[in-house]
Design a protein around this motif. Structure first.
Motif, PDB file in Angstrom:
ATOM      1  N   PRO A  98      -1.100  -8.869  -2.633  1.00 43.34           N
ATOM      2  CA  PRO A  98      -2.146  -8.590  -1.642  1.00 43.34           C
ATOM      3  C   PRO A  98      -2.316  -7.093  -1.356  1.00 43.34           C
ATOM      4  O   PRO A  98      -1.337  -6.371  -1.166  1.00 43.34           O
ATOM      5  CB  PRO A  98      -1.647  -9.319  -0.394  1.00 43.34           C
ATOM      6  N   GLY A  99      -3.572  -6.659  -1.358  1.00 50.09           N
ATOM      7  CA  GLY A  99      -3.898  -5.284  -0.985  1.00 50.09           C
ATOM      8  C   GLY A  99      -3.710  -4.250  -2.065  1.00 50.09           C
ATOM      9  O   GLY A  99      -4.397  -3.225  -2.081  1.00 50.09           O
ATOM     10  N   TYR A 100      -2.798  -4.487  -2.996  1.00 47.59           N
ATOM     11  CA  TYR A 100      -2.368  -3.468  -3.957  1.00 47.59           C
ATOM     12  C   TYR A 100      -3.491  -2.993  -4.861  1.00 47.59           C
ATOM     13  O   TYR A 100      -3.535  -1.823  -5.248  1.00 47.59           O
ATOM     14  CB  TYR A 100      -1.222  -4.043  -4.798  1.00 47.59           C
ATOM     15  N   PHE A 101      -4.418  -3.879  -5.220  1.00 47.46           N
ATOM     16  CA  PHE A 101      -5.432  -3.550  -6.212  1.00 47.46           C
ATOM     17  C   PHE A 101      -6.532  -2.653  -5.649  1.00 47.46           C
ATOM     18  O   PHE A 101      -7.258  -2.014  -6.406  1.00 47.46           O
ATOM     19  CB  PHE A 101      -6.060  -4.851  -6.752  1.00 47.46           C
ATOM     20  N   TYR A 102      -6.628  -2.569  -4.323  1.00 49.19           N
ATOM     21  CA  TYR A 102      -7.777  -1.911  -3.705  1.00 49.19           C
ATOM     22  C   TYR A 102      -7.389  -0.629  -2.972  1.00 49.19           C
ATOM     23  O   TYR A 102      -6.286  -0.503  -2.445  1.00 49.19           O
ATOM     24  CB  TYR A 102      -8.486  -2.882  -2.758  1.00 49.19           C
ATOM     25  N   ARG A 103      -8.334   0.272  -2.915  1.00 48.65           N
ATOM     26  CA  ARG A 103      -8.138   1.558  -2.245  1.00 48.65           C
ATOM     27  C   ARG A 103      -8.338   1.379  -0.742  1.00 48.65           C
ATOM     28  O   ARG A 103      -9.267   0.693  -0.307  1.00 48.65           O
ATOM     29  CB  ARG A 103      -9.114   2.593  -2.816  1.00 48.65           C
ATOM     30  N   HIS A 104      -7.474   2.025   0.039  1.00 47.59           N
ATOM     31  CA  HIS A 104      -7.536   1.942   1.493  1.00 47.59           C
ATOM     32  C   HIS A 104      -7.565   3.339   2.092  1.00 47.59           C
ATOM     33  O   HIS A 104      -7.076   4.295   1.497  1.00 47.59           O
ATOM     34  CB  HIS A 104      -6.326   1.172   2.047  1.00 47.59           C
ATOM     35  N   LEU A 140       0.818  -1.220   0.000  1.00 41.74           N
ATOM     36  CA  LEU A 140       0.000   0.000   0.000  1.00 41.74           C
ATOM     37  C   LEU A 140       0.845   1.259   0.000  1.00 41.74           C
ATOM     38  O   LEU A 140       0.306   2.368  -0.103  1.00 41.74           O
ATOM     39  CB  LEU A 140      -0.927   0.020   1.229  1.00 41.74           C
ATOM     40  N   THR A 141       2.169   1.111   0.105  1.00 43.81           N
ATOM     41  CA  THR A 141       3.034   2.278   0.254  1.00 43.81           C
ATOM     42  C   THR A 141       3.377   2.914  -1.094  1.00 43.81           C
ATOM     43  O   THR A 141       3.408   2.237  -2.129  1.00 43.81           O
ATOM     44  CB  THR A 141       4.346   1.894   0.964  1.00 43.81           C
ATOM     45  N   HIS A 187      -5.704   2.063   6.826  1.00 40.93           N
ATOM     46  CA  HIS A 187      -5.371   0.858   6.058  1.00 40.93           C
ATOM     47  C   HIS A 187      -6.551  -0.104   5.919  1.00 40.93           C
ATOM     48  O   HIS A 187      -6.346  -1.309   5.721  1.00 40.93           O
ATOM     49  CB  HIS A 187      -4.174   0.129   6.669  1.00 40.93           C
ATOM     50  N   LYS A 188      -7.759   0.421   5.961  1.00 36.38           N
ATOM     51  CA  LYS A 188      -8.956  -0.382   5.736  1.00 36.38           C
ATOM     52  C   LYS A 188      -9.453  -0.146   4.312  1.00 36.38           C
ATOM     53  O   LYS A 188      -9.416   0.980   3.812  1.00 36.38           O
ATOM     54  CB  LYS A 188     -10.058  -0.013   6.733  1.00 36.38           C
ATOM     55  N   ARG A 189      -9.921  -1.226   3.672  1.00 28.89           N
ATOM     56  CA  ARG A 189     -10.482  -1.068   2.330  1.00 28.89           C
ATOM     57  C   ARG A 189     -11.674  -0.111   2.369  1.00 28.89           C
ATOM     58  O   ARG A 189     -12.537  -0.218   3.238  1.00 28.89           O
ATOM     59  CB  ARG A 189     -10.942  -2.419   1.758  1.00 28.89           C
ATOM     60  N   THR A 190     -11.711   0.801   1.414  1.00 29.18           N
ATOM     61  CA  THR A 190     -12.825   1.747   1.350  1.00 29.18           C
ATOM     62  C   THR A 190     -13.995   1.118   0.589  1.00 29.18           C
ATOM     63  O   THR A 190     -13.841   0.134  -0.128  1.00 29.18           O
ATOM     64  CB  THR A 190     -12.409   3.059   0.671  1.00 29.18           C
ATOM     65  N   ASN A 191     -15.170   1.731   0.747  1.00 30.65           N
ATOM     66  CA  ASN A 191     -16.381   1.170   0.143  1.00 30.65           C
ATOM     67  C   ASN A 191     -17.268   2.277  -0.409  1.00 30.65           C
ATOM     68  O   ASN A 191     -18.483   2.279  -0.195  1.00 30.65           O
ATOM     69  CB  ASN A 191     -17.146   0.329   1.173  1.00 30.65           C
TER      70      ASN A 191
END
Length: 652
Positions: free
Chosen positions: A321-327, A71-72, A331-335
């Motif tokens: 892992p995690g890279y494809f999604y916005r946080h 995510l960095t 560091h929680k996935r947004t919705n």
């Protein structure tokens, strides 16, 4: 005790136990800080993300898991790749490339054969020296201490049982698109869902791409013929990329619009007659496109890059892992999409996947335009790169979407919404102001202007002239009163009035005609020209055919009138202006709108009337060109008693 890689040089240990010794292979770690239950250590050298899968703490070796590192900004900056991904096929050999800087092992699986891949930062690659046409493949990926089998996110050929290698040269030949579009305002869009368009028709291959091309006695041709003859320039199809929550084999178990992305490069098997054959869905879709192009009808795709259907079934979390999604900052996935996840379009390799998939459809399917679902959740840099890339391939490509201003982690000035329309003028937006003024607000019983609301006359005048208060150019305004979302216009009238009235049809005709003569881009939902109803269901994304089907009624007078008006729009360039200028004038006389378009040789005067009661409309020695009936004509005046649009051409 668990340990995670949180940065290129940062380890986080979940434990409050005293750590007197910690090491990873070929690296040295120094204590940084303690925060609550977490202890942080900094490595002297960058962590080898594709190698370091274990960490030794107090003489015990435990797995070293992928943490927040993906995510960095540092990760996104370091691991970038501009070459080809997926597979490159020739009859002699096929090369496979997969982006995963964090995988420890990747094994290519072809049928039951396993081939270890080689890491060449930041991708894994292998070349197989055989003809792999029609071979099923997948990847076995080890991130830490377990293997997971996943599909290729760059899958271009899917079947019911997985991803396939195919030879595109063996597929149905796709011919270059003949569609040339100088300005978006020259387009007239017609939105349809493959199943809806065919399910109630007298054709053999209902529910499928093939059904769009089969002759219907009711239509006196096929679906494509009807749409073209109606006066449309482009058919916008609801998603036809591979999506989830339907059954490709038993096609009647579930219904879905298709906003459930599963594979962004592959074609949906629900619309295929043979879902087990990866060529079939490609061939059938190409046949639809080729036929539409032979009739000079463009094909636009509805695409969904703001979310995936299920992040557990979409392969990317098993790859990076995690890279494809916005946080968010915690560091929680947004919705913001309300679909359980948001795609992080700002990440370099996610943006590349989006652009690559669009290029794939432009080159391999000759697609003429794209409608971006929830476009406001995508970032401006992505949209500008899409425009630059696609228009270099096809300058006539249409780009437009839902430019709503939605809450998202993207900074306000970098959101792809209508508030920022001046920053990406190559995109058009669904004009919700046009819809709300002329149809009525989305929720509640309020009447729109075309339903007789005289309080909205001034706002209607703004929308008719291209919504200058919103856009830089009429080229950006998609004028509509209904689409697949929300109530159809006819159902909105039922909600507003509480009962069915024969006059509803005059109102709907009026709305359809207003779309045709307004400045901007006309947009029609399939069937609205003959009063489509979904029996009051507002969000019919998974409703049965009884709700979503189009009950075709193409021979009625309303269809003939719309066809005539769209011919006038095509004939007179004054309706299709891409700038705001003095040739367009509008004024109000009591409850009547007078909308005048000026050229050097003639002017078109439109009397726009949203109420009953006889009005005298001066001809001014001109000629009534629309409508041609239902009007009391005298030598100098017209006497109109119904709501509608009355167009007079006056030669100068």
């Amino acid at each position: 005790m668990k340990a995670f890689i949180d940065g290129l040089n940062l380890i986080r240990v979940e434990s409050d136990a005293y750590i007197y010794h910690i090491e990873i292979k070929n690296n040295h770690l120094n204590w940084l800080k303690n925060e609550g239950f977490n202890q942080f250590f900094v490595s002297e050298n960058p962590i080898l993300l594709h190698i370091n899968d274990a960490i030794k703490i107090n003489e015990t070796e435990i797995p070293l898991e992928i943490g927040l590192v993906t995510l960095t900004k540092e990760f996104d900056q370091k691991y970038r790749y501009d070459g080809p991904l997926g597979y490159i096929y020739t009859k002699e050999q096929t090369t496979f490339n997969l982006f995963s800087p964090v995988a420890k092992e990747v094994i290519l699986k072809i049928d039951d054969h396993l081939y270890p891949m080689i890491y060449q930062e930041p991708i894994w690659t292998i070349t197989i020296n055989n003809d792999l046409d029609m071979k099923r493949y997948s990847y076995m990926i080890r991130l830490v201490d377990q293997f997971h089998e996943v599909n290729d996110p760059y899958t271009v050929a899917a079947a019911y049982d997985g991803s396939y290698v195919i030879d595109f040269n063996k597929a149905e030949v796709i011919h270059p698109t003949p569609i040339k579009l100088k300005k978006y305002v020259d387009a007239v869009l017609y939105e349809g869902h493959v199943r809806d368009l065919t399910i109630a028709l007298d054709v053999e291959s209902k529910k499928t791409f093939e059904g769009l091309l089969e002759h219907s006695r009711l239509l006196k041709g096929n679906v494509i013929d009807y749409i073209k003859k109606l006066g449309m320039t482009h058919l916008q199809l609801l998603p036809v990329f591979d999506f989830e929550d339907v059954n490709d084999i038993d096609k009647d178990i579930k219904y879905n619009w298709g906003y459930n992305p599963s594979q962004f490069f592959a074609i949906e098997g629900w619309y295929s007659k043979d879902p087990y054959n990866p060529y079939d869905r490609i061939n059938q879709f190409r046949k639809v496109i080729n036929y539409a192009h032979s009739k000079k009808l463009g094909i636009n795709m509805d695409v969904v890059y703001n979310h995936v259907f299920n992040h557990h079934t979409f392969p990317y979390d098993y790859i990076v892992p995690g890279y494809f999604y916005r946080h968010n900052t915690k560091h929680k996935r947004t919705n913001a999409s309300y679909c359980g996840n948001d795609v992080e379009t700002r990440h370099y390799m996610v943006r590349k996947l989006i652009v690559d998939s669009l290029v794939h459809f432009v080159k391999n399917f000759q697609i003429d335009g794209f409608r971006f679902d929830l476009m406001g959740l995508l970032d401006l840099d992505t949209m500008l790169l899409i425009e630059k890339t696609l228009k270099a391939i096809n300058p006539s490509i249409m780009l437009y979407g839902e430019g709503w201003n939605m809450t998202t982690e993207v900074p306000v000035k970098l959101r792809s919404n209508m508030a920022n329309q001046a920053l990406f003028t190559g995109y058009a937006h669904f004009n919700d102001s046009f819809r709300n003024v002329n149809k009525g607000e989305l929720h509640g019983p309020g009447l729109g202007y075309t339903m007789g609301n005289k309080q909205l006359i001034s706002k209607a005048m703004e929308t008719i002239t291209g919504s200058k208060h919103i856009f830089t150019s009429p080229n950006q305004s998609i004028n509509y009163v209904e689409c697949h979302d929300n109530l159809t216009y006819y159902d909105k009238m039922l909600l507003s009035c509480g009962f069915e009235n024969p006059d509803f049809k005059y109102c709907q005709d009026f709305a359809n005609h207003l779309i045709a003569i307004s400045q901007g881009i006309p947009f029609y939902h399939a069937g609205q020209e003959f009063y489509r109803s979904k029996l009051g269901v507002e969000n019919s994304y998974n409703s049965p055919d009884e709700i979503n089907k189009i009950s075709w009624n193409p021979q009625i007078e309303a269809v003939k009138k719309l066809k005539k008006l769209l011919k006038l729009r095509k004939k007179y360039a004054l309706y299709r202006q891409s700038t705001y200028n003095d040739s367009v004038q509008i004024e109000r006389e009591n409850n009547l709108i007078i909308y005048t378009l000026h050229s050097k040789k003639y002017k078109l005067v439109h009397y726009i009337k949203n109420h009953y009661g006889i009005e005298k409309l001066p001809l001014h020695q001109g000629q009534l060109i629309f409508p041609s009936q239902d009007v009391l004509n005298e030598e100098k005046d017209i006497y109109a008693d119904q709501p509608g649009i009355y167009i007079i051409r006056i030669d100068l």
